[in-house]
Design a protein around this motif. Structure first.
Motif, short mmCIF file in Angstrom:
data_model
loop_
_atom_site.label_atom_id
_atom_site.label_comp_id
_atom_site.label_asym_id
_atom_site.label_seq_id
_atom_site.Cartn_x
_atom_site.Cartn_y
_atom_site.Cartn_z
N TYR A 174 -1.91 2.78 -5.81
CA TYR A 174 -1.59 2.58 -7.06
C TYR A 174 -2.63 2.19 -7.96
CZ TYR A 174 2.95 1.77 -4.64
OH TYR A 174 4.05 2.18 -3.99
N THR A 175 -2.75 2.44 -9.15
CA THR A 175 -3.95 2.42 -10.05
C THR A 175 -3.41 1.63 -11.40
OG1 THR A 175 -3.37 4.50 -11.32
CG2 THR A 175 -4.91 4.30 -9.28
N LYS A 176 -2.27 1.27 -11.42
CA LYS A 176 -1.91 0.65 -12.70
C LYS A 176 -0.48 -0.41 -12.54
CE LYS A 176 0.86 4.39 -14.32
NZ LYS A 176 1.23 5.24 -15.80
N PRO A 177 -0.14 -1.40 -13.29
CA PRO A 177 0.96 -2.21 -12.90
C PRO A 177 2.24 -1.37 -12.79
CG PRO A 177 -0.44 -3.32 -14.51
CD PRO A 177 -1.05 -1.73 -14.40
N GLY A 178 2.96 -1.92 -12.18
CA GLY A 178 4.49 -1.35 -11.73
C GLY A 178 5.16 -2.28 -11.03
N ARG A 179 6.50 -1.69 -10.59
CA ARG A 179 7.25 -2.62 -9.86
C ARG A 179 7.19 -2.45 -8.46
NH1 ARG A 179 12.49 -2.92 -13.63
NH2 ARG A 179 13.30 -4.84 -12.08
N TYR A 180 6.58 -3.02 -7.74
CA TYR A 180 6.10 -2.67 -6.15
C TYR A 180 6.84 -3.66 -5.22
CZ TYR A 180 2.63 0.03 -8.96
OH TYR A 180 1.88 0.73 -9.79
N ILE A 181 7.00 -3.09 -3.99
CA ILE A 181 7.21 -4.05 -2.98
C ILE A 181 6.29 -3.93 -1.70
CG2 ILE A 181 8.89 -2.35 -1.76
CD1 ILE A 181 10.78 -4.45 -1.04
N THR A 182 6.01 -4.70 -1.27
CA THR A 182 5.10 -4.67 -0.17
C THR A 182 5.51 -5.53 1.15
OG1 THR A 182 2.93 -4.80 -1.42
CG2 THR A 182 2.72 -5.18 0.92
N LEU A 183 5.74 -4.62 2.26
CA LEU A 183 6.02 -5.35 3.52
C LEU A 183 4.76 -5.46 4.59
CD1 LEU A 183 9.20 -2.94 4.21
CD2 LEU A 183 9.15 -5.23 2.75
N THR A 184 4.84 -6.66 5.13
CA THR A 184 3.62 -6.89 5.79
C THR A 184 3.98 -7.60 7.02
OG1 THR A 184 2.87 -9.23 5.10
CG2 THR A 184 2.10 -7.40 3.72
N THR A 185 3.25 -7.32 8.13
CA THR A 185 3.16 -7.78 9.58
C THR A 185 2.12 -7.75 10.25
OG1 THR A 185 5.01 -8.22 11.46
CG2 THR A 185 4.22 -5.66 10.83
N CYS A 186 2.21 -8.35 11.59
CA CYS A 186 0.93 -8.38 12.33
C CYS A 186 0.88 -7.06 13.21
CB CYS A 186 0.98 -9.77 13.32
SG CYS A 186 0.94 -11.04 12.83
N THR A 187 -0.38 -6.79 13.53
CA THR A 187 -0.29 -5.37 14.43
C THR A 187 -1.73 -5.67 15.16
OG1 THR A 187 -0.35 -2.85 14.35
CG2 THR A 187 -1.90 -4.05 12.74
N PRO A 188 -1.95 -5.18 16.56
CA PRO A 188 -1.10 -4.34 17.12
C PRO A 188 0.13 -5.05 17.73
CG PRO A 188 -3.29 -3.86 18.18
CD PRO A 188 -3.28 -5.39 17.32
N VAL A 189 0.98 -4.62 18.15
CA VAL A 189 2.35 -5.28 18.78
C VAL A 189 1.95 -6.31 19.89
CG1 VAL A 189 4.36 -4.96 20.09
CG2 VAL A 189 3.95 -3.33 18.49
N TYR A 190 2.47 -7.37 19.70
CA TYR A 190 2.38 -8.53 20.77
C TYR A 190 1.04 -9.14 20.30
CZ TYR A 190 6.09 -6.12 22.83
OH TYR A 190 7.49 -5.68 23.26
N THR A 191 0.48 -8.76 19.22
CA THR A 191 -0.96 -9.76 19.06
C THR A 191 -0.75 -10.17 17.36
OG1 THR A 191 -2.23 -7.82 17.86
CG2 THR A 191 -2.00 -8.22 20.25
#
Length: 220
Positions: A174-191
């Motif tokens: 993305y290069t300009k303002p908009g209506r976004y969603i971000t989903l974040t989590t840890c990786t790799p699995v079990y760390t």
């Protein structure tokens, strides 16, 4: 005799470790799911009452529900304010309040940034890496369905990379303002060594009707 005693100690240590892993994953998932189910029921019940005057959400307040069809037909996660362990350990997705305060879905622009555990405490984002470009991500609130489409993913970045949840998230394309969603989590699995991110942009907002009929993306 010494070797036998050492062997017994190693076996005991292994059993203790196995019990700890079982507690950290299975048992905390069970407790978190129960807590989240109760809190979700309470939030839906509150929606049946007349709407109160709008006030800013406080820490741990319920906002709505996250639906991701690609993660299961009945996949639903309660969304609460905050990303502290006290919030995320309840088996929910938490709205970032720091280092950036996330925009809400109804704001005219910004990034609705969420975090959830990959493993343990409900593990709501365990399969986040299964999302592909074009997949639907739906946020349900009291009176609106916010429908997003996945645009990009970042498989791995440092846990200190706060740019991924900025108003215009870095590395997202993305290069300009908009209506976004971000989903974040840890990786790799079990760390918890690194972080991964999934980004989407808003494509439609549907009004909630009297029957709370879900959008087409959730009826397939």
């Amino acid at each position: 005799m010494v070797l036998g005693l050492l062997g017994e100690l190693l076996i005991t240590a292994g059993l203790v470790l196995a019990l700890f892993v079982g507690y950290s994953l299975w048992w905390t998932d069970l407790l978190a799911d129960r807590q989240a189910d109760r809190a979700g029921d309470q939030l839906r019940h509150s929606w049946s009452a007349p709407a109160a005057p709008a006030v800013p959400y406080g820490a741990s307040d319920g906002v709505g529900f996250l639906h991701v069809p690609a993660l299961g037909k009945d996949y639903q996660v309660l969304i609460k304010m905050g990303t502290s362990p006290e919030v995320l350990n309840q088996g929910v997705a938490g709205v970032y309040e720091e280092p950036y305060r996330a925009a809400m879905p109804w704001d005219p622009s910004g990034n609705f940034a969420l975090a959830a555990h990959r493993d343990g405490h409900g593990a709501k984002f365990h399969d986040l890496d299964a999302l592909d470009k074009g997949d639907a991500v739906v946020v349900e609130t009291r009176d609106r369905w916010y429908v997003y489409r996945v645009d990009a993913t970042l498989p791995e970045t440092t846990k200190y990379d706060i740019g991924i949840i900025a108003a215009v998230p870095q590395s997202s394309g993305y290069t300009k303002p908009g209506r976004y969603i971000t989903l974040t989590t840890c990786t790799p699995v079990y760390t918890s060594r690194y972080r991964m991110a999934v980004w989407g942009s808003l494509v439609r907002v549907d009004q909630v009707d009297a029957q709370r009929t879900p959008p087409a993306e959730l009826r397939g």
